[in-house]
Scaffold this active site. Structure first.
Site, short mmCIF file in Angstrom:
data_model
loop_
_atom_site.label_atom_id
_atom_site.label_comp_id
_atom_site.label_asym_id
_atom_site.label_seq_id
_atom_site.Cartn_x
_atom_site.Cartn_y
_atom_site.Cartn_z
N CYS A 197 0.82 -1.22 0.00
CA CYS A 197 0.00 0.00 0.00
C CYS A 197 0.85 1.26 0.00
O CYS A 197 0.33 2.36 -0.17
CB CYS A 197 -0.96 0.00 1.19
N HIS A 237 -0.24 11.45 15.73
CA HIS A 237 -0.94 10.75 14.65
C HIS A 237 0.03 9.74 14.03
O HIS A 237 1.16 10.09 13.69
CB HIS A 237 -1.42 11.74 13.59
N HIS A 283 -3.73 4.92 10.09
CA HIS A 283 -5.07 4.35 10.22
C HIS A 283 -4.98 2.83 10.29
O HIS A 283 -3.99 2.24 9.83
CB HIS A 283 -5.95 4.76 9.04
N ASP A 288 -8.69 -5.25 6.83
CA ASP A 288 -8.47 -6.04 5.61
C ASP A 288 -7.09 -6.69 5.58
O ASP A 288 -6.56 -6.99 4.52
CB ASP A 288 -8.67 -5.17 4.37
N ARG A 311 -4.88 -4.31 9.39
CA ARG A 311 -3.76 -3.70 8.67
C ARG A 311 -3.56 -2.30 9.23
O ARG A 311 -4.29 -1.38 8.91
CB ARG A 311 -4.04 -3.63 7.16
N CYS A 354 -1.79 0.77 8.97
CA CYS A 354 -1.09 1.48 7.90
C CYS A 354 -0.47 2.74 8.53
O CYS A 354 -1.19 3.65 8.91
CB CYS A 354 -2.10 1.82 6.82
#
Length: 133
Positions: free
Chosen positions: A61, A98, A101, A105, A113, A115
């Site tokens: 990704c 931060h 996310h 999936d 996951r 990410c």
């Protein structure tokens, strides 16, 4: 450290944008994307252990991906409805940086996951070498 002036002194402009303003680094640009060594992924801002290398996988990704947070449970979750999407934001429990996310999936038994922006992480090898994302 909670004052934005203090964060701006210790973080690069890009790190500040990602960790303190919920920004996102460009995909496939992160230093830690292809990191394969054993070790721990730490919060860039406060040093809390967030993920371990054995939870990392290549999701293709463009950002480092993990199937679970570390046993330290230093990741917390917030609903994110920005940009016309419904997502779950992940932040450092200690300093509220931060991270990215989490999506349901993932390809492993956890189905998760995480990410994560490389710019929100530092990587500590088993030999205590520190790599900043």
């Amino acid at each position: 450290m909670t004052d934005n002036t203090d964060w701006k002194k210790t973080l690069t402009d890009d790190e500040y944008h990602v960790t303190r303003q919920a920004g996102t680094e460009r995909p496939f640009t992160g230093v830690l994307l292809n990191e394969k060594r054993p070790g721990e992924y730490l919060c860039k801002c406060c040093g809390a252990v967030l993920f371990t290398a054995d939870a990392k996988f290549d999701s293709h990704c463009g950002w480092p991906s993990f199937d679970r947070q570390s046993d330290d449970e230093n990741v917390e979750y917030h609903q994110d409805n920005s940009h016309g999407m419904r997502r779950t934001e992940i932040v450092c429990k200690s300093c509220k940086a931060h991270l990215g996310h989490v999506f349901p999936d993932g390809p492993t038994e956890t189905g998760q996951r995480y990410c994560v922006n490389s710019l929100s992480l530092s990587f500590k090898t088993e030999k205590d070498e520190l790599v900043r994302g």
